[in-house]
Design an enzyme around this catalytic site. Structure first.
Site: not given
Ligand code: HMG
Ligand code: MG
Length: 291
Positions: A13-14, A205, A207, A238, A247
């Site tokens: 994933r990450d 967690h 990095h 990310c 990581n």
């Molecule tokens: P948005 O654009 O504000 O959301 O994004 P929305 O509700 O307006 O949706 C936009 C489009 O996305 C729509 O589709 C939704 O249906 C679709 P459209 O109508 O345009 O065709 N959508 C989805 N599709 C599939 N699965 C879903 C989903 N949700 C909406 N779940 C949102 C808001 C939260 C969705 C967006 O910002 C997002 O997906 N962000 C995720 C970013 C991400 O994954 N980052 C990496 C993970 S976090 C990380 O790595 C940190 C961590 O490792 C810890 C650390 O290191 O600190 C965990």
């Molecule tokens: Mg991370």
């Protein structure tokens, strides 16, 4: 008896989410299958986020359907909202993980909403997970520094950690998202967070941008934490955390823990095989890795 430490494996994933060239689902499945041989109790296999935001993991359902599930291993998926939760549940995720930020800037960049709004998005996910009896994990990003807002106050981390625990997370993983935290900063942050959480409900967690992740893990170990996230091959990052490196490398954590007398249950040789495979599918040049 030596103290048992759990490493939660992040490579699928990450580790892969930030890779620009799309990696075939079959390779991701093969990676998870290799990881399943290593001795992990938990593997974060994919995420169900917007494919527009993280195109690399748009194949989460295919990956979850294709892996050979080994009894006793929990295959987790990261979700930002109910849409992601429903997809993760349909894919048979054994654990779902929600994610918030301790800083407003990263919350906006990563989730397109404020911290307060992100908590309201997590609330129905937490209720559904409870009703479905699916264990819920939480992440807090930017626990020391934010790439947009700079230094993060420990009390901001404690606040969101407390909220995640009250929502029903059995564990909150504290993320040094950009990998620049120093041990003294991690200690100061943990001392405040440990006023609202037991160490057994926290994970680290880290990095490893600045090469201090192992030192930061030692600080957390000293404070009683016994779960750490890591990624074979040191992959990770990310897309919304500019400048962050991977990581902390699972093998490096496992070796450090073994040298210091901790038990992880991981097979070093199989970890090395999985790491080589992960780096190959991510297109990393191993010759330059240790440079
Ligand atoms: P948005 O654009 O504000 O959301 O994004 P929305 O509700 O307006 O949706 C936009 C489009 O996305 C729509 O589709 C939704 O249906 C679709 P459209 O109508 O345009 O065709 N959508 C989805 N599709 C599939 N699965 C879903 C989903 N949700 C909406 N779940 C949102 C808001 C939260 C969705 C967006 O910002 C997002 O997906 N962000 C995720 C970013 C991400 O994954 N980052 C990496 C993970 S976090 C990380 O790595 C940190 C961590 O490792 C810890 C650390 O290191 O600190 C965990
Ligand atoms: Mg991370």
């Amino acid at each position: 008896m030596s103290r048992r430490i759990e490493i939660v494996e992040m490579a699928a994933r990450d580790g892969l989410q930030n890779e620009k060239a799309i990696i075939p689902a079959a390779d991701k499945i093969a990676l998870v299958d290799l990881l399943s041989d290593c001795g992990f109790a938990r593997i974060e296999a994919t995420s169900f986020v917007s494919p527009k935001w993280v195109p690399q993991l748009a194949d989460g359902a295919e990956v979850m359907a294709g892996i050979r599930r080994r009894p006793g291993i929990s295959y987790a998926a990261l979700v930002p909202n109910m849409k992601g939760y429903e997809a993760a549940k349909a894919a048979g995720a054994d654990e779902v993980a929600v994610f918030l930020s301790a800083s407003e800037g990263f919350s906006r960049a990563n989730l397109n909403c404020s911290i307060a709004e992100s908590i309201e998005r997590v609330r129905p996910v937490a209720e559904a997970a409870k009703a479905d009896r699916i264990p819920l994990r939480g992440y807090v990003s930017c626990v020391v520094q934010c790439p947009y807002d700079g230094p993060v106050e420990p009390c901001a981390v404690a606040r969101v950690t407390g909220q995640l625990l009250r929502l029903g997370c059995h564990e909150v993983s504290l993320g040094d998202t950009i990998g620049r935290a120093r041990p003294a900063e991690v200690a100061a942050m943990l001392d405040v967070v440990l006023a609202v959480a037991f160490p057994e409900n926290l994970a680290g967690h880290f990095h490893d941008t600045n090469g201090l992740a192992l030192d930061n893990i030692r600080v957390a170990l000293d404070r009683g934490l016994s779960v750490f996230d890591a990624s074979v091959g040191g992959l990770g990052g990310c897309p919304y955390a500019p400048g962050a490196r991977g990581n902390v490398d699972t093998l490096a954590v496992a070796d450090m823990l073994a040298a210091e007398g901790y038990e992880t249950g991981l097979d070093r040789r199989k970890l090395a095989l999985a790491a080589a495979f992960a780096r190959r599918i991510a297109g990393k040049d191993d010759a330059r890795r240790s440079a």
